[in-house]
Write a protein that holds these residues in place. Structure first.
Motif, mmCIF file in Angstrom:
data_model
loop_
_atom_site.group_PDB
_atom_site.id
_atom_site.type_symbol
_atom_site.label_atom_id
_atom_site.label_comp_id
_atom_site.label_asym_id
_atom_site.label_seq_id
_atom_site.Cartn_x
_atom_site.Cartn_y
_atom_site.Cartn_z
ATOM 1 N N VAL A 1 0.846 -1.197 0.000
ATOM 2 C CA VAL A 1 0.000 0.000 0.000
ATOM 3 C C VAL A 1 0.876 1.240 0.000
ATOM 4 N N GLU A 2 0.640 2.141 -0.958
ATOM 5 C CA GLU A 2 1.455 3.339 -1.097
ATOM 6 C C GLU A 2 0.705 4.622 -0.761
ATOM 7 N N ASN A 3 -0.598 4.564 -0.582
ATOM 8 C CA ASN A 3 -1.387 5.758 -0.269
ATOM 9 C C ASN A 3 -2.682 5.315 0.390
ATOM 10 N N TRP A 4 -3.424 6.284 0.907
ATOM 11 C CA TRP A 4 -4.651 5.954 1.640
ATOM 12 C C TRP A 4 -5.718 5.345 0.726
ATOM 13 N N ALA A 5 -5.783 5.750 -0.522
ATOM 14 C CA ALA A 5 -6.763 5.159 -1.431
ATOM 15 C C ALA A 5 -6.552 3.654 -1.527
ATOM 16 N N GLN A 6 -5.307 3.239 -1.670
ATOM 17 C CA GLN A 6 -5.011 1.807 -1.763
ATOM 18 C C GLN A 6 -5.270 1.101 -0.436
ATOM 19 N N PHE A 7 -5.062 1.785 0.656
ATOM 20 C CA PHE A 7 -5.360 1.227 1.977
ATOM 21 C C PHE A 7 -6.842 0.866 2.057
ATOM 22 N N PHE A 8 -7.686 1.822 1.699
ATOM 23 C CA PHE A 8 -9.131 1.588 1.777
ATOM 24 C C PHE A 8 -9.604 0.553 0.754
#
Length: 367
Positions: A264-271
């Motif tokens: 995961v590189e950013n919050w969008a990918q986290f979610f």
């Protein structure tokens, strides 16, 4: 192994020229054949449609508000979003006649980019007719969608909000037999409709179900997702970012260190990775008006998915952030000005009532 063909970056001048050229093409586009598995394989995260075994990328693209632009308004960002979506391995596109100009723009840009046949288009019908057993309005809506999308057929059509679905599902089954659609389903945008969705899933008459699901709003876990897994029904999920409110909650916060363990590189990918790691989920369809945000979204197709332990850790991390529990009270799309025909609608309590004719035959419960 095949890879998506290169589509060059588009300047404003070439964009205007290609749109003009595309508008001169014939309005009928042949129905899509199944995307070959090798076309979207490799390191991308795929899910299989249970009824057909067809693989699709687990991250798609929504179009509510984002592809809805008034005539004459700037659209270059939308074409770039679609280009990056395709080049990143995305194929599943969700739209609806209710989304203003979204169908028109999707059909226009996909045709100009030459990728229409490779997209997996999910659409909706939401009209009933002059009387409960009348399907003529749905037929008119469907024909209009085909024209707007420049398609001869669609991959999925959902009865939206289960509106008159006891009548509409047989109609969609007829379209499926005729080869006009490949799958049929039901959808709802609110948890209050999940009881009806579950009953349709359990009735065994549908191929797809579409519903909201996120790391914050997990109502679907109570019944619908389990029923879909049991019945072999594909699941499309909407609103993984909670109408941009999740980003407001984590604004200014760094990612937790453990996010690197799953790429995961950013919050969008986290979610997004949290959503698509649920075993019942086929594809999540986030929406954006920003090409750079699309690049972040489609990046969630890379790397590994969290296992059950990691999912729990991700959820605990979010639950510890102030404001997360009260997210539902926040206004949607914070600091965003929505431009287009479609507008958010405030729901009254009466909208929670699901009519008898919206349920499978033999079911009588009303909520």
């Amino acid at each position: 192994m095949m890879t998506p063909r290169a589509i060059p970056p588009i300047s404003r001048r070439s964009f205007l020229g290609t749109v003009a050229a595309g508008s001169a093409l014939a309005a009928a586009v042949p129905a899509r054949s199944a995307v070959p598995a090798q076309e979207i394989a490799g390191s991308r995260i795929l899910r299989t449609i249970p009824r057909t075994g067809e693989p699709v990328p687990a991250i798609g693209m929504g179009s509510l508000h984002t592809f809805d632009v008034f005539p004459g308004g700037p659209r270059g960002n939308i074409m770039e979003i679609m280009r990056r979506f395709y080049m990143g391995g995305g194929r599943v596109v969700d739209t609806s006649p209710l989304y203003g100009a979204s169908e028109v723009n999707i059909g226009d840009f996909a045709t100009v980019l030459g990728i229409s046949d490779e997209l997996f288009i999910a659409n909706k019908v939401s009209v009933t007719g002059d009387h409960p057993d009348d399907g003529s309005h749905a037929r008119q809506s469907f024909e209009q969608s085909l024209q707007r999308l420049w398609r001869g057929g669609l991959d999925v059509v959902h009865v939206h909000a289960t509106a008159n679905s006891a009548v509409m599902i047989p109609l969609l089954n007829a379209w499926k037999r005729e080869g006009r659609i490949r799958h049929l389903g039901v959808s709802h945008h609110e948890g209050l409709g999940f009881d009806a969705l579950t009953q349709w899933v359990e009735a065994g008459e549908i191929d797809f179900v579409q519903l909201p699901y996120s790391i914050h709003t997990r109502t679907a876990e109570q019944r619908v997702l389990e029923a879909a897994a049991d019945q072999g029904v594909a699941v499309l999920t909407t609103m993984p970012f909670e109408k941009a409110r999740l980003f407001r909650i984590v604004e200014g916060r760094p990612l937790p260190g453990f996010a690197r363990e799953i790429g995961v590189e950013n919050w969008a990918q986290f979610f997004l990775k949290w959503v698509i790691s649920h075993p019942a989920i086929t594809c999540a369809v986030p929406a954006t008006t920003d090409p750079d945000h699309m690049s972040e979204n489609i990046g969630a197709l890379q790397g590994q998915l969290p296992d059950a332990g990691m999912r729990a850790r991700m959820l605990r991390h979010m639950e510890a952030i102030p404001g997360f529990a009260a997210l539902a009270a926040m206004p949607p799309y914070p600091d965003k000005q929505l431009q287009g025909f479609a507008r958010p609608v405030r729901r009254s309590p009466s909208n929670a009532v699901i009519r008898q004719q919206d349920r499978p035959r033999g079911h009588s419960k009303v909520i």
